[in-house]
Design a protein around this motif. Structure first.
Motif, PDB file in Angstrom:
ATOM      1  N   LEU A  41       0.452  -1.202  -0.266  1.00  0.00           N
ATOM      2  CA  LEU A  41       0.579  -0.262   0.540  1.00  0.00           C
ATOM      3  C   LEU A  41       0.813   0.877  -0.066  1.00  0.00           C
ATOM      4  O   LEU A  41       0.328   2.266  -0.729  1.00  0.00           O
ATOM      5  CB  LEU A  41      -1.012  -0.341   1.502  1.00  0.00           C
ATOM      6  N   ARG A  42       2.225   1.176   0.344  1.00  0.00           N
ATOM      7  CA  ARG A  42       2.746   2.326   0.308  1.00  0.00           C
ATOM      8  C   ARG A  42       3.376   3.174  -0.225  1.00  0.00           C
ATOM      9  O   ARG A  42       3.227   3.938  -1.090  1.00  0.00           O
ATOM     10  CB  ARG A  42       3.612   2.261   1.641  1.00  0.00           C
ATOM     11  N   ARG A  43       3.243   2.514  -1.908  1.00  0.00           N
ATOM     12  CA  ARG A  43       3.816   2.789  -2.999  1.00  0.00           C
ATOM     13  C   ARG A  43       2.683   2.873  -4.046  1.00  0.00           C
ATOM     14  O   ARG A  43       2.996   3.612  -5.060  1.00  0.00           O
ATOM     15  CB  ARG A  43       4.380   1.383  -3.488  1.00  0.00           C
ATOM     16  N   HIS A  44       0.647   2.585  -3.922  1.00  0.00           N
ATOM     17  CA  HIS A  44       0.157   3.180  -4.402  1.00  0.00           C
ATOM     18  C   HIS A  44      -0.457   4.029  -3.309  1.00  0.00           C
ATOM     19  O   HIS A  44      -1.814   4.553  -5.076  1.00  0.00           O
ATOM     20  CB  HIS A  44       0.066   0.986  -4.632  1.00  0.00           C
ATOM     21  N   PHE A  45      -0.943   3.848  -3.043  1.00  0.00           N
ATOM     22  CA  PHE A  45      -2.131   4.975  -1.975  1.00  0.00           C
ATOM     23  C   PHE A  45      -1.249   6.053  -0.863  1.00  0.00           C
ATOM     24  O   PHE A  45       0.334   6.012  -0.869  1.00  0.00           O
ATOM     25  CB  PHE A  45      -2.927   4.278  -1.463  1.00  0.00           C
ATOM     26  N   ILE A  49      -5.427   8.304   6.522  1.00  0.00           N
ATOM     27  CA  ILE A  49      -5.852   7.580   7.859  1.00  0.00           C
ATOM     28  C   ILE A  49      -7.069   7.038   7.458  1.00  0.00           C
ATOM     29  O   ILE A  49      -7.030   5.909   7.940  1.00  0.00           O
ATOM     30  CB  ILE A  49      -6.702   8.830   8.657  1.00  0.00           C
ATOM     31  N   THR A  50      -7.545   7.283   6.224  1.00  0.00           N
ATOM     32  CA  THR A  50      -9.046   6.435   5.357  1.00  0.00           C
ATOM     33  C   THR A  50      -8.078   4.788   4.976  1.00  0.00           C
ATOM     34  O   THR A  50      -8.681   3.909   5.117  1.00  0.00           O
ATOM     35  CB  THR A  50      -9.617   6.726   4.727  1.00  0.00           C
ATOM     36  N   ASN A  51      -7.043   5.276   4.334  1.00  0.00           N
ATOM     37  CA  ASN A  51      -6.302   3.969   3.697  1.00  0.00           C
ATOM     38  C   ASN A  51      -6.292   3.145   4.859  1.00  0.00           C
ATOM     39  O   ASN A  51      -6.129   1.781   4.920  1.00  0.00           O
ATOM     40  CB  ASN A  51      -5.331   4.540   2.702  1.00  0.00           C
TER      41      ASN A  51
END
Length: 132
Positions: A41-45, A49-51
C-alpha cells in the motif's frame, strides 16, 4: 483444564491469557498480513487515515474470515439458536459470523487509525518549516 488453572490471582490469569492470545493468535497473523500490506500500500496509495483504517480492518479480519470458512463444526448453538446443522451454517450462523468479522474489522480499523497517527501524522511529512 484451562491454561490459567492454578494461578493465584485474577490479574495474573488475565495477563497470562492475554499474553498467550497475543503471541499465538495476534502477532503472527499481523506480521504475515500486515507487513506485506504496508509495503504494497505504501507504493500505491497516499498515507491517509482512511487508507490506513481500511488496511487495518482487512488485515485484522482476514485470518478470522479464513478460519470461519475453513473450520466449521458438525453442530453448533449460540443463545439457544442453531448456527450449524450437519456441518452447514444456518442463516443465523452466517449472521453471527458477519457480526464477529465486523467487530474484528472495527478494532482493526481503530488500529490502522492509530498506526496512521503514530507513523504518518507524527512523522513531520508535509509540515512547513521556518526558513525553507
Amino acid at each position: 483444564m484451562p491454561l490459567y488453572a492454578g494461578l493465584p490471582t485474577m490479574a495474573e490469569r488475565v495477563w497470562r491469557s492475554a499474553l498467550v492470545y497475543a503471541v499465538i493468535g495476534a502477532y503472527p497473523p499481523a506480521a504475515l498480513f500486515g507487513i506485506p500490506a504496508y509495503f504494497a500500500l505504501r507504493r500505491h496509495f497516499a498515507p491517509h487515515i482512511t487508507n490506513c483504517a481500511i488496511a487495518g480492518a482487512v488485515v485484522a479480519s482476514l485470518p478470522w474470515a479464513f478460519l470461519t470458512l475453513v473450520n466449521t463444526p458438525d453442530q453448533a448453538i449460540i443463545d439457544n439458536r442453531t448456527t450449524v446443522i450437519n456441518g452447514s451454517k444456518t442463516a443465523f450462523g452466517w449472521l453471527m459470523t458477519a457480526q464477529l468479522l465486523g467487530e474484528i474489522a472495527l478494532f482493526g480499523a481503530l488500529g490502522g487509525a492509530l498506526f496512521w497517527a503514530i507513523a504518518v501524522a507524527g512523522s513531520g511529512a508535509g509540515k512547513v518549516r521556518d526558513g525553507e
